[in-house]
Design a protein around this motif. Structure first.
Motif, PDB file in Angstrom:
ATOM      1  N   ARG A 101      41.906   7.205  36.033  1.00  0.00           N
ATOM      2  CA  ARG A 101      41.876   6.536  37.334  1.00  0.00           C
ATOM      3  C   ARG A 101      40.441   6.426  37.835  1.00  0.00           C
ATOM      4  NH1 ARG A 101      46.525   5.463  40.413  1.00  0.00           N
ATOM      5  NH2 ARG A 101      48.262   5.819  39.008  1.00  0.00           N
ATOM      6  N   SER A 102      40.152   5.306  38.470  1.00  0.00           N
ATOM      7  CA  SER A 102      38.805   5.082  38.975  1.00  0.00           C
ATOM      8  C   SER A 102      38.908   4.290  40.265  1.00  0.00           C
ATOM      9  CB  SER A 102      38.005   4.316  37.918  1.00  0.00           C
ATOM     10  OG  SER A 102      36.698   4.126  38.373  1.00  0.00           O
ATOM     11  N   GLN A 103      38.432   4.874  41.351  1.00  0.00           N
ATOM     12  CA  GLN A 103      38.516   4.202  42.643  1.00  0.00           C
ATOM     13  C   GLN A 103      37.211   4.442  43.400  1.00  0.00           C
ATOM     14  OE1 GLN A 103      39.441   2.513  45.166  1.00  0.00           O
ATOM     15  NE2 GLN A 103      41.332   1.598  44.435  1.00  0.00           N
ATOM     16  N   ASN A 106      46.567   1.210  52.771  1.00  0.00           N
ATOM     17  CA  ASN A 106      45.423   1.878  52.127  1.00  0.00           C
ATOM     18  C   ASN A 106      45.878   2.868  51.067  1.00  0.00           C
ATOM     19  OD1 ASN A 106      43.588   0.540  53.686  1.00  0.00           O
ATOM     20  ND2 ASN A 106      43.353   2.178  55.184  1.00  0.00           N
ATOM     21  N   THR A 107      46.819   3.745  51.452  1.00  0.00           N
ATOM     22  CA  THR A 107      47.289   4.764  50.513  1.00  0.00           C
ATOM     23  C   THR A 107      47.972   4.103  49.316  1.00  0.00           C
ATOM     24  OG1 THR A 107      47.603   6.239  52.375  1.00  0.00           O
ATOM     25  CG2 THR A 107      48.651   6.875  50.338  1.00  0.00           C
ATOM     26  N   ASN A 145      40.772  -3.879  46.447  1.00  0.00           N
ATOM     27  CA  ASN A 145      41.259  -3.187  47.641  1.00  0.00           C
ATOM     28  C   ASN A 145      41.365  -4.080  48.873  1.00  0.00           C
ATOM     29  OD1 ASN A 145      41.096  -1.009  45.985  1.00  0.00           O
ATOM     30  ND2 ASN A 145      39.709   0.198  47.250  1.00  0.00           N
ATOM     31  N   PHE A 172      55.076   2.816  42.397  1.00  0.00           N
ATOM     32  CA  PHE A 172      54.752   4.214  42.118  1.00  0.00           C
ATOM     33  C   PHE A 172      55.938   5.086  42.520  1.00  0.00           C
ATOM     34  CE2 PHE A 172      52.854   8.285  43.483  1.00  0.00           C
ATOM     35  CZ  PHE A 172      52.328   8.648  42.263  1.00  0.00           C
ATOM     36  N   SER A 199      44.992  11.008  46.653  1.00  0.00           N
ATOM     37  CA  SER A 199      45.894  10.034  46.019  1.00  0.00           C
ATOM     38  C   SER A 199      45.880  10.186  44.502  1.00  0.00           C
ATOM     39  CB  SER A 199      45.523   8.612  46.438  1.00  0.00           C
ATOM     40  OG  SER A 199      44.387   8.180  45.741  1.00  0.00           O
ATOM     41  N   SER A 235      52.941  11.960  49.504  1.00  0.00           N
ATOM     42  CA  SER A 235      52.195  10.768  49.899  1.00  0.00           C
ATOM     43  C   SER A 235      52.549  10.311  51.310  1.00  0.00           C
ATOM     44  CB  SER A 235      52.465   9.640  48.909  1.00  0.00           C
ATOM     45  OG  SER A 235      51.967   9.994  47.648  1.00  0.00           O
ATOM     46  N   ILE A 277      47.381   1.190  48.024  1.00  0.00           N
ATOM     47  CA  ILE A 277      46.373   0.608  47.126  1.00  0.00           C
ATOM     48  C   ILE A 277      45.750   1.701  46.257  1.00  0.00           C
ATOM     49  CG2 ILE A 277      44.122  -0.514  47.043  1.00  0.00           C
ATOM     50  CD1 ILE A 277      44.965  -2.034  49.600  1.00  0.00           C
ATOM     51  N   LEU A 278      45.470   2.856  46.879  1.00  0.00           N
ATOM     52  CA  LEU A 278      44.854   3.949  46.120  1.00  0.00           C
ATOM     53  C   LEU A 278      45.789   4.442  45.026  1.00  0.00           C
ATOM     54  CD1 LEU A 278      43.119   6.071  48.898  1.00  0.00           C
ATOM     55  CD2 LEU A 278      42.092   4.449  47.307  1.00  0.00           C
ATOM     56  N   LEU A 279      47.102   4.503  45.338  1.00  0.00           N
ATOM     57  CA  LEU A 279      48.063   5.008  44.351  1.00  0.00           C
ATOM     58  C   LEU A 279      48.318   3.991  43.244  1.00  0.00           C
ATOM     59  CD1 LEU A 279      50.688   6.708  46.677  1.00  0.00           C
ATOM     60  CD2 LEU A 279      49.244   7.849  44.998  1.00  0.00           C
ATOM     61  N   SER A 280      48.169   2.702  43.584  1.00  0.00           N
ATOM     62  CA  SER A 280      48.554   1.662  42.632  1.00  0.00           C
ATOM     63  C   SER A 280      47.675   1.655  41.395  1.00  0.00           C
ATOM     64  CB  SER A 280      48.487   0.298  43.306  1.00  0.00           C
ATOM     65  OG  SER A 280      47.132   0.001  43.609  1.00  0.00           O
ATOM     66  N   GLY A 281      46.431   2.140  41.523  1.00  0.00           N
ATOM     67  CA  GLY A 281      45.550   2.182  40.361  1.00  0.00           C
ATOM     68  C   GLY A 281      44.857   0.867  40.049  1.00  0.00           C
ATOM     69  N   PHE A 282      44.868  -0.088  40.999  1.00  0.00           N
ATOM     70  CA  PHE A 282      44.097  -1.320  40.801  1.00  0.00           C
ATOM     71  C   PHE A 282      42.614  -0.997  40.841  1.00  0.00           C
ATOM     72  CE2 PHE A 282      47.930  -3.509  42.562  1.00  0.00           C
ATOM     73  CZ  PHE A 282      48.154  -4.332  41.474  1.00  0.00           C
ATOM     74  N   PRO A 283      41.782  -1.807  40.192  1.00  0.00           N
ATOM     75  CA  PRO A 283      40.331  -1.589  40.332  1.00  0.00           C
ATOM     76  C   PRO A 283      39.916  -1.778  41.786  1.00  0.00           C
ATOM     77  CG  PRO A 283      40.807  -3.243  38.648  1.00  0.00           C
ATOM     78  CD  PRO A 283      42.101  -2.908  39.299  1.00  0.00           C
ATOM     79  N   LYS A 304      48.226  13.030  43.666  1.00  0.00           N
ATOM     80  CA  LYS A 304      49.637  12.639  43.781  1.00  0.00           C
ATOM     81  C   LYS A 304      50.028  11.761  42.597  1.00  0.00           C
ATOM     82  CE  LYS A 304      50.129  14.319  47.994  1.00  0.00           C
ATOM     83  NZ  LYS A 304      48.785  14.306  48.527  1.00  0.00           N
ATOM     84  N   ALA A 305      49.133  10.841  42.245  1.00  0.00           N
ATOM     85  CA  ALA A 305      49.472   9.859  41.211  1.00  0.00           C
ATOM     86  C   ALA A 305      49.516  10.483  39.824  1.00  0.00           C
ATOM     87  CB  ALA A 305      48.457   8.712  41.238  1.00  0.00           C
TER      88      ALA A 305
END
Lengths: 320, 341
Positions: free
Chosen positions: A186-188, B287-288, B300, B30, A203, B46, B290-296, A206-207
C-alpha cells in the motif's frame, strides 16, 4: 547624486580589493529562504556555527519566503562587497539577472539545498542532497535487514507531485527492484505531516488485517513516521518490532523514537550544507580552481545502534 | 411528537441517503469496513475512525453553520486551530496545569471570535475579507508561539483528550457529540436560532424589528472561535504536539463544504446543525474510504470531488422535486411535507 554614486562605487571597489587581499577574514553573505520548517531553522543555525568556526564574517538575511527579498539581499551583499554569497533559493526561476550582477562584480555564488534554472556559469557550485539516493539508502537498509524473508511494505508518500515525494519513492523502489521477497502493498500520501501520517497509517492497519500483513513501514519523512508510530501503538502492535519503521530526514524526534525502540532507521538530510560550501570556497579563493557544479551531501544512515539519545541531544539545540 | 420527528428526518433525508450509499459502497470495495471490535478497552474499527478523524471538521462545521446562517463566513477557523494548538502546547510544556491550559486556550479561541465579530458587526467589513485577515495572520501567530518547530508534550491529561476513550468511544467523538447536542439545544430550545436566521435573511429588517444584531453576530463568530479552539486542542493532543504549519490547514474549506453538503444555504437563513455534522461525517467517510480503497494518491481529490458533486445534485431543489414526485405522489401537498422543506 552622481557624486554620491561614484563615491559609493569607489568605496565598494576599495572594499572588494581589500577583501580579496586578506583571505583570512572572509565576509560571506547568506540569503536564507526563511524559517518555514524545523530543518530550515537548523540549516541557519549550522551555517552560522560553521562560519564562526572558520572565522568567517557571515552576513545573514532572512527573506521570509519571498524571492524579491532574496534579490534585494544579494544586491546589498554586492554593494557591500562581500567575498562570496550563499543562496538558498526559494524558487527555481528568475535568478539570471541578479546572478549576472554578482558575476560582473566577481563575487562567487554558491547555491545551498536547492538549485536554480539559470546558466551554470552564473554560479560557482550547488551543494544539495540527492533525494533519489536518500530513498535508495532507506530501501537498501530494509533489504539488508529483512535478509531474504518475505516482507510486505507500506509506504507513506510526501505531498503528491512534490519532488521529494517523487524522488524518494523512485530511489526506494529502485533498491527493492528484483527483490521478490519485498513487496509494497500500500502506498498513500501523508502530506509530510504527523496528523495525516497517523490517519493514513490507521487505514493501512485496518486494510491489512489489523496490521498483521504489514512487516515494514517506509515514510518519506520522519514526521509522518512519528504519527504512524502512534497509530501502530494504538492498534495494539509494537512499532520497531512487529512493524519495522524506516524514514528520511533525521529530525530530533525520530531519535527519541529510535531510543525507545519504536523506530528502526532514518536517513539524514543534513542541515550542514554550509560546511562543504565553505570548504569549496576556501580552495577556490586560494587556487582559483573551479569546483564541480554539483556537490552532493552525505545521506547518512542512522539506526538504533548509533546511540540515538546522544544524537538527539546534539540535534536538539539546532532549532529543528 | 411524531410529526416533529418526521420533519426532522425529512430535513436530514438527503444526507442520510448519501451517507448510507457511501458506507455501502466502501463496504463492497473493502469487506472489513463494518467490523467493530474492542481493543485496549475501546471500540476499534473503520467506522469509529471516521467519527474520530472527523472530529475537527465536525466541530468547525458546528460553528460555521451558525456563522453561515447569519449570511457570514469564517475563513479563519483553520488558523485559529493552529493558534490554539500552539497555545495549549506551550502552556502545558511551561508547567501550567491542565485546567489552566484548557481554559486559557478556549479563551484565546473566544478572543479570536470576538476580533472577527467586531470586524464584521461593528466595522461592517464583509465577512470573507474580515476573517481572511486572521486566516493569513493566524498561522504566523501560531508559528511565533511554537518558534517554528513542532512543539511536543508528554502531559498524559492533554494527550487523553486526543487519544483517550470514554465509555468505549474515543474522546474526540465524545467531545463533539456532547458539544454538538449542547449547541443544538441552546439555539433550538430558545429563540436564538430563529433570531440568527432572521439576521441572515435580512439584517436591516431584523435590526428595525428590535433584534440587537451586532451582539448576535459577534456571538456567532465567538461560537466559531470556540469550536476552532476545541478542534485545535484535539488536533494537537492527537499527535502529542502542536504543528503550527499544518494544524487545521485547509480545514476551513472542509468545514464550509460540510455545511453546504448539510444543505444550509451560503445565502444565510435556515440552518441545521445536525445536517452539518452529518455533512462533516460524510466528508470524512469519503476520505477514509479513499484511503482504504488502495487507489494511488493522485486520484484522492478527483474521487472526493466527484462524490460531492453527486451529493449536491442529490439535494438540488429540482432533483428533489422530481424525486418526491416519483416516489411518493400521495404525500405531495400535505402540510408536514411543506414543513420538512
Amino acid at each position: 547624486m552622481k557624486f554620491v554614486k561614484a563615491l559609493a562605487s569607489a568605496t565598494i571597489l576599495a572594499a572588494c580589493t581589500f577583501g580579496s587581499a586578506s583571505a583570512a577574514d572572509l565576509v560571506v553573505g547568506f540569503s536564507q529562504i526563511g524559517s518555514e520548517s524545523g530543518w530550515r531553522a537548523a540549516e541557519t543555525t549550522l551555517t552560522k556555527q560553521q562560519a564562526e568556526q572558520r572565522g568567517i564574517d557571515l552576513k545573514f538575511a532572512d527573506a521570509q519566503q519571498k524571492q524579491e527579498n532574496q534579490i534585494k539581499a544579494i544586491r546589498s551583499f554586492i554593494a557591500q562587497g562581500v567575498n562570496a554569497i550563499l543562496l538558498a533559493p526559494v524558487v527555481a526561476t528568475g535568478w539570471d539577472e541578479v546572478l549576472q550582477e554578482a558575476k560582473d562584480a566577481e563575487i562567487p555564488v554558491i547555491l545551498l539545498d536547492r538549485t536554480v534554472d539559470a546558466p551554470k556559469e552564473l554560479y560557482l557550485t550547488a551543494v544539495t542532497s540527492d533525494l533519489v539516493h536518500e530513498g535508495n539508502v532507506a530501501g537498501k537498509w530494509l533489504v539488508d535487514t529483512v535478509a531474504g524473508k518475505p516482507c510486505n511494505v507500506v509506504e507513506l508518500q510526501g505531498t503528491t507531485g512534490s519532488s521529494p515525494a517523487i524522488d524518494r519513492k523512485k530511489g526506494f523502489e529502485a533498491a527493492l527492484a528484483g527483490k521478490d521477497n519485498l513487496k509494497i502493498v500500500r502506498s498513500q500520501t501523508g502530506d509530510f505531516t504527523r496528523t495525516k501520517g497517523k490517519e493514513v497509517m490507521e487505514s493501512f492497519l485496518k486494510a491489512e488485517d489489523g496490521g498483521k500483513n504489514i512487516c515494514a513501514l517506509y515514510a518519506h519523512n520522519d514526521d509522518m513516521a512519528v504519527g504512524a508510530i502512534q497509530a501502530i501503538k494504538e492498534a495494539g502492535l509494537k512499532p520497531g518490532k512487529d512493524i519495522l519503521v524506516v524514514s528520511i530526514d533525521a529530525v530530533p524526534d525520530i531519535f527519541q523514537a529510535m531510543a525507545a525502540g519504536e523506530a528502526n532507521a532514518t536517513v539524514e538530510l543534513t542541515p550542514n550544507m554550509a560546511g562543504p560550501a565553505f570548504d569549496v570556497l576556501a580552495t577556490y579563493l586560494k587556487d582559483g580552481k573551479e569546483p564541480a557544479k554539483w556537490i552532493q551531501t552525505e545521506s547518512k544512515l542512522y539506526t538504533q545502534a548509533d546511540d540515538p539519545m546522544k544524537v538527539y541531544e546534539e540535534k536538539k539545540g539546532l532549532g529543528y | 411528537m411524531t410529526s416533529t420527528v418526521r420533519t426532522y428526518l425529512g430535513r436530514l433525508l438527503p444526507q442520510l441517503i448519501a451517507l448510507a450509499i457511501i458506507i455501502t459502497a466502501i463496504s463492497i470495495i473493502f469487506p472489513g469496513f463494518l467490523n467493530l471490535q474492542i481493543q485496549n478497552g475501546r471500540l476499534y474499527g473503520s467506522l469509529i475512525d471516521i467519527l474520530n478523524r472527523g472530529a475537527p471538521v465536525v466541530l468547525l462545521a458546528i460553528g460555521m453553520t451558525v456563522v453561515i446562517a447569519t449570511k457570514g463566513i469564517d475563513l479563519s477557523v483553520g488558523a485559529v486551530m493552529a493558534i490554539c494548538g500552539a497555545v495549549s502546547a506551550s502552556l502545558i510544556t511551561s508547567g501550567h496545569s491542565l485546567v489552566e491550559t484548557l481554559l486559557v486556550t478556549l479563551a484565546v479561541g473566544i478572543l479570536c471570535g470576538v476580533w472577527n465579530g467586531i470586524l464584521v458587526a461593528v466595522l461592517d467589513i464583509q465577512p470573507i475579507i474580515a476573517t481572511l485577515v486572521l486566516m493569513v495572520a493566524g498561522r504566523g501567530i501560531a508559528q511565533l508561539i511554537t518558534e517554528g518547530a513542532i512543539l511536543t508534550f508528554i502531559d498524559p491529561g492533554l494527550i487523553f483528550i486526543g487519544s483517550g476513550s470514554f465509555l468505549g468511544l474515543p474522546m474526540p467523538v465524545v467531545i463533539w457529540l456532547i458539544f454538538g447536542i449542547l449547541v443544538a439545544l441552546v439555539v433550538r430550545q430558545t429563540a436564538l436560532g430563529m433570531l440568527v436566521e432572521a439576521v441572515g435573511v435580512n439584517r436591516e429588517a431584523s435590526t428595525l424589528s428590535g433584534v440587537f444584531t451586532p451582539v448576535l453576530l459577534i456571538a456567532a463568530y465567538v461560537l466559531s472561535g470556540l469550536c476552532a479552539a476545541i478542534a485545535g486542542i484535539i488536533a494537537a493532543a492527537d499527535i502529542k504536539g502542536a504543528d503550527a504549519n499544518n494544524a487545521g490547514l485547509w480545514l476551513e474549506l472542509d468545514a464550509i463544504l460540510a455545511v453546504v453538503v448539510g444543505g444550509t444555504s451560503l445565502l444565510g437563513g435556515r440552518f441545521s446543525i445536525a445536517a452539518s455534522v452529518l455533512g462533516a461525517v460524510i466528508i470524512q467517510a469519503i476520505n477514509t474510504g479513499i484511503l482504504l480503497s488502495g487507489f494511488p494518491p493522485e486520484f484522492n481529490l478527483i474521487i472526493k470531488a466527484a462524490i460531492i458533486v453527486f451529493i449536491l445534485v442529490l439535494q438540488s431543489p429540482r432533483f428533489r422535486t422530481a424525486f418526491t414526485y416519483v416516489s411518493m405522489p400521495r404525500a405531495a401537498g400535505k402540510p408536514t411535507e411543506r414543513e420538512a422543506k
